[in-house]
Motif scaffolding. Structure first.
Motif, mmCIF file in Angstrom:
data_model
loop_
_atom_site.group_PDB
_atom_site.id
_atom_site.type_symbol
_atom_site.label_atom_id
_atom_site.label_comp_id
_atom_site.label_asym_id
_atom_site.label_seq_id
_atom_site.Cartn_x
_atom_site.Cartn_y
_atom_site.Cartn_z
ATOM 1 N N SER A 147 0.934 -1.209 -0.056
ATOM 2 C CA SER A 147 0.031 -0.095 -0.104
ATOM 3 C C SER A 147 0.866 1.310 -0.182
ATOM 4 C CB SER A 147 -1.056 -0.028 1.176
ATOM 5 O OG SER A 147 -0.267 0.110 2.361
ATOM 6 N N HIS A 148 2.150 1.088 0.641
ATOM 7 C CA HIS A 148 3.110 2.297 0.685
ATOM 8 C C HIS A 148 3.505 2.594 -0.795
ATOM 9 C CE1 HIS A 148 6.357 5.002 1.527
ATOM 10 N NE2 HIS A 148 6.997 4.098 0.989
ATOM 11 N N LEU A 149 3.753 1.568 -1.427
ATOM 12 C CA LEU A 149 4.531 1.593 -2.869
ATOM 13 C C LEU A 149 3.401 2.205 -3.737
ATOM 14 C CD1 LEU A 149 6.611 -1.721 -3.178
ATOM 15 C CD2 LEU A 149 7.330 0.840 -2.923
ATOM 16 N N GLY A 150 1.891 1.769 -3.539
ATOM 17 C CA GLY A 150 1.007 2.392 -4.486
ATOM 18 C C GLY A 150 0.913 1.606 -5.597
ATOM 19 N N PRO A 151 -0.470 1.559 -6.155
ATOM 20 C CA PRO A 151 -0.867 0.888 -7.328
ATOM 21 C C PRO A 151 -0.283 1.566 -8.544
ATOM 22 C CG PRO A 151 -2.760 1.655 -6.072
ATOM 23 C CD PRO A 151 -1.713 2.049 -5.274
ATOM 24 N N ALA A 152 -0.176 2.907 -8.528
ATOM 25 C CA ALA A 152 0.356 3.390 -9.654
ATOM 26 C C ALA A 152 2.026 3.164 -10.008
ATOM 27 C CB ALA A 152 0.066 4.744 -9.649
ATOM 28 N N LEU A 153 2.718 3.069 -8.867
ATOM 29 C CA LEU A 153 3.965 2.926 -9.060
ATOM 30 C C LEU A 153 4.180 1.485 -9.365
ATOM 31 C CD1 LEU A 153 6.869 3.953 -8.837
ATOM 32 C CD2 LEU A 153 6.912 3.309 -6.483
ATOM 33 N N LEU A 154 3.431 0.413 -8.579
ATOM 34 C CA LEU A 154 3.419 -1.007 -9.054
ATOM 35 C C LEU A 154 3.082 -1.186 -10.413
ATOM 36 C CD1 LEU A 154 2.213 -2.373 -5.532
ATOM 37 C CD2 LEU A 154 4.680 -2.513 -6.426
ATOM 38 N N LEU A 155 2.188 -0.527 -10.977
ATOM 39 C CA LEU A 155 1.802 -0.809 -12.260
ATOM 40 C C LEU A 155 2.786 -0.348 -13.199
ATOM 41 C CD1 LEU A 155 -2.118 0.562 -12.550
ATOM 42 C CD2 LEU A 155 -0.933 -1.733 -13.001
ATOM 43 N N GLN A 156 3.548 0.699 -13.026
ATOM 44 C CA GLN A 156 4.790 1.340 -13.756
ATOM 45 C C GLN A 156 5.793 0.084 -13.681
ATOM 46 O OE1 GLN A 156 6.374 4.946 -12.455
ATOM 47 N NE2 GLN A 156 4.560 6.145 -13.452
ATOM 48 N N ALA A 157 5.992 -0.167 -12.377
ATOM 49 C CA ALA A 157 7.084 -1.346 -12.275
ATOM 50 C C ALA A 157 6.746 -2.615 -13.223
ATOM 51 C CB ALA A 157 7.315 -1.553 -10.733
ATOM 52 N N GLY A 158 5.507 -2.879 -13.099
ATOM 53 C CA GLY A 158 5.169 -4.087 -14.031
ATOM 54 C C GLY A 158 5.050 -3.909 -15.418
ATOM 55 N N LEU A 159 4.834 -2.858 -15.813
ATOM 56 C CA LEU A 159 5.049 -2.097 -17.338
ATOM 57 C C LEU A 159 6.514 -2.196 -17.575
ATOM 58 C CD1 LEU A 159 3.764 -1.147 -19.868
ATOM 59 C CD2 LEU A 159 4.136 1.188 -19.148
ATOM 60 N N GLY A 160 7.450 -1.746 -16.574
ATOM 61 C CA GLY A 160 8.956 -1.779 -17.100
ATOM 62 C C GLY A 160 9.565 -3.180 -17.129
ATOM 63 N N VAL A 161 8.900 -3.812 -16.304
ATOM 64 C CA VAL A 161 9.577 -5.469 -16.117
ATOM 65 C C VAL A 161 8.904 -6.222 -17.939
ATOM 66 C CG1 VAL A 161 9.221 -7.902 -15.402
ATOM 67 C CG2 VAL A 161 9.520 -5.753 -13.793
ATOM 68 N N THR A 162 7.858 -5.687 -18.048
ATOM 69 C CA THR A 162 7.309 -6.369 -19.352
ATOM 70 C C THR A 162 8.157 -5.757 -20.548
ATOM 71 O OG1 THR A 162 5.142 -6.591 -18.451
ATOM 72 C CG2 THR A 162 5.182 -6.391 -20.787
ATOM 73 N N ILE A 163 8.240 -4.266 -20.518
ATOM 74 C CA ILE A 163 9.240 -3.783 -21.558
ATOM 75 C C ILE A 163 10.575 -4.461 -21.627
ATOM 76 C CG2 ILE A 163 10.203 -1.740 -22.163
ATOM 77 C CD1 ILE A 163 7.750 -0.305 -21.264
ATOM 78 N N LEU A 164 11.106 -4.535 -20.618
ATOM 79 C CA LEU A 164 12.325 -5.168 -20.522
ATOM 80 C C LEU A 164 12.512 -6.475 -20.922
ATOM 81 C CD1 LEU A 164 15.322 -4.662 -19.581
ATOM 82 C CD2 LEU A 164 14.797 -5.452 -17.246
ATOM 83 N N GLY A 165 11.566 -7.187 -20.644
ATOM 84 C CA GLY A 165 11.394 -8.700 -20.934
ATOM 85 C C GLY A 165 11.240 -8.612 -22.435
ATOM 86 N N ALA A 166 10.590 -7.881 -22.949
ATOM 87 C CA ALA A 166 10.315 -7.597 -24.386
ATOM 88 C C ALA A 166 11.601 -7.390 -25.139
ATOM 89 C CB ALA A 166 9.170 -6.958 -24.921
ATOM 90 N N VAL A 167 12.311 -6.439 -24.700
ATOM 91 C CA VAL A 167 13.502 -5.870 -25.196
ATOM 92 C C VAL A 167 14.621 -7.118 -25.135
ATOM 93 C CG1 VAL A 167 15.489 -4.319 -25.120
ATOM 94 C CG2 VAL A 167 13.115 -3.431 -24.945
ATOM 95 N N LEU A 168 14.800 -7.762 -24.141
ATOM 96 C CA LEU A 168 15.433 -8.972 -24.048
ATOM 97 C C LEU A 168 15.024 -9.959 -25.010
ATOM 98 C CD1 LEU A 168 16.294 -9.112 -19.849
ATOM 99 C CD2 LEU A 168 17.867 -8.530 -21.978
ATOM 100 N N ALA A 169 13.950 -10.450 -25.222
ATOM 101 C CA ALA A 169 13.487 -11.363 -25.892
ATOM 102 C C ALA A 169 13.822 -11.125 -27.417
ATOM 103 C CB ALA A 169 11.979 -11.810 -25.799
ATOM 104 N N ALA A 170 13.749 -9.934 -27.893
ATOM 105 C CA ALA A 170 13.942 -9.659 -29.202
ATOM 106 C C ALA A 170 15.467 -9.680 -29.440
ATOM 107 C CB ALA A 170 13.577 -8.061 -29.367
ATOM 108 N N TRP A 171 16.140 -9.437 -28.435
ATOM 109 C CA TRP A 171 17.642 -9.093 -28.392
ATOM 110 C C TRP A 171 18.426 -10.566 -28.588
ATOM 111 C CZ3 TRP A 171 21.595 -9.456 -24.768
ATOM 112 C CH2 TRP A 171 23.015 -9.249 -25.157
ATOM 113 N N LEU A 172 17.547 -11.368 -27.918
ATOM 114 C CA LEU A 172 18.180 -12.814 -27.684
ATOM 115 C C LEU A 172 18.035 -13.787 -28.947
ATOM 116 C CD1 LEU A 172 17.960 -13.698 -23.945
ATOM 117 C CD2 LEU A 172 20.057 -12.853 -25.155
ATOM 118 N N ARG A 173 16.740 -13.106 -29.756
ATOM 119 C CA ARG A 173 16.357 -13.804 -30.921
ATOM 120 C C ARG A 173 17.422 -13.884 -31.683
ATOM 121 N NH1 ARG A 173 10.642 -13.032 -33.352
ATOM 122 N NH2 ARG A 173 9.758 -14.717 -32.095
#
Length: 173
Positions: A147-173
């Motif tokens: 609750s301290h971190l907040g939903p907005a920041l946690l959504l941003q972190a989730g989006l950041g992990v998704t973006i990083l995962g997509a970039v790494l998947a494209a790079w390792l291809r």
């Protein structure tokens, strides 16, 4: 020796997880801070930072918090509670969070479920109380790390992990 020392009430530390007794009242409340671990705060900070870079490129306003703010953690209310059992012994228990003021009245028969704290010099922590006078179960609520971190920041972190995962998947291809 004065009279106050002769009649000083002995406060006991209870080790059993269940205490039954009469509610004597609340003591003076104070706040305590929950520290958030460095690995969790760093992970959320970096992950959200990736999303913030993308948001800045798209001219959106991301949620911005410093690492120091994330590590500080939320503060919660600590209220010492006193109970007296049938033998006349007085116990002090720490209640973290809040209960409605009308939930407990002086003299109510209560049964509390407790848990030892990590710091053994502190009294046990109240997890749940059942007011046996009114048969009302009560659980104090405290803020959490999430609750301290907040939903907005946690959504941003989730989006950041998704973006990083997509970039790494494209790079390792």
């Amino acid at each position: 020796m004065d009279d106050t020392e002769l009649h000083r009430e002995r406060i006991l530390r209870h080790v059993s997880p269940i205490i039954t007794g009469r509610f004597l009242g609340y003591q003076a409340s104070y706040t305590r801070e929950i520290r958030i671990g460095r690995p969790l705060a760093l992970f959320v900070f970096v992950s959200a930072g990736i999303a913030q870079i993308i948001a800045a490129l798209l001219r959106m306003r991301p949620v911005r918090r410093t690492l120091k703010e994330l590590r500080k953690g939320p503060e919660f209310l600590v209220t010492p509670v006193r109970l007296r059992d049938d033998l006349g012994q007085t116990y002090e228990i720490e209640m973290h969070g809040q209960l409605p003021q009308s939930a407990l009245h002086r003299g109510d028969l209560v049964q509390v479920r407790t848990q030892p704290q990590a710091d053994h010099t502190l009294p046990v922590k109240l997890l749940q109380v059942v007011n046996l006078t009114t048969m009302q179960p009560l659980t104090p609520r405290i803020p959490t790390q999430w609750s301290h971190l907040g939903p907005a920041l946690l959504l941003q972190a989730g989006l950041g992990v998704t973006i990083l995962g997509a970039v790494l998947a494209a790079w390792l291809r």
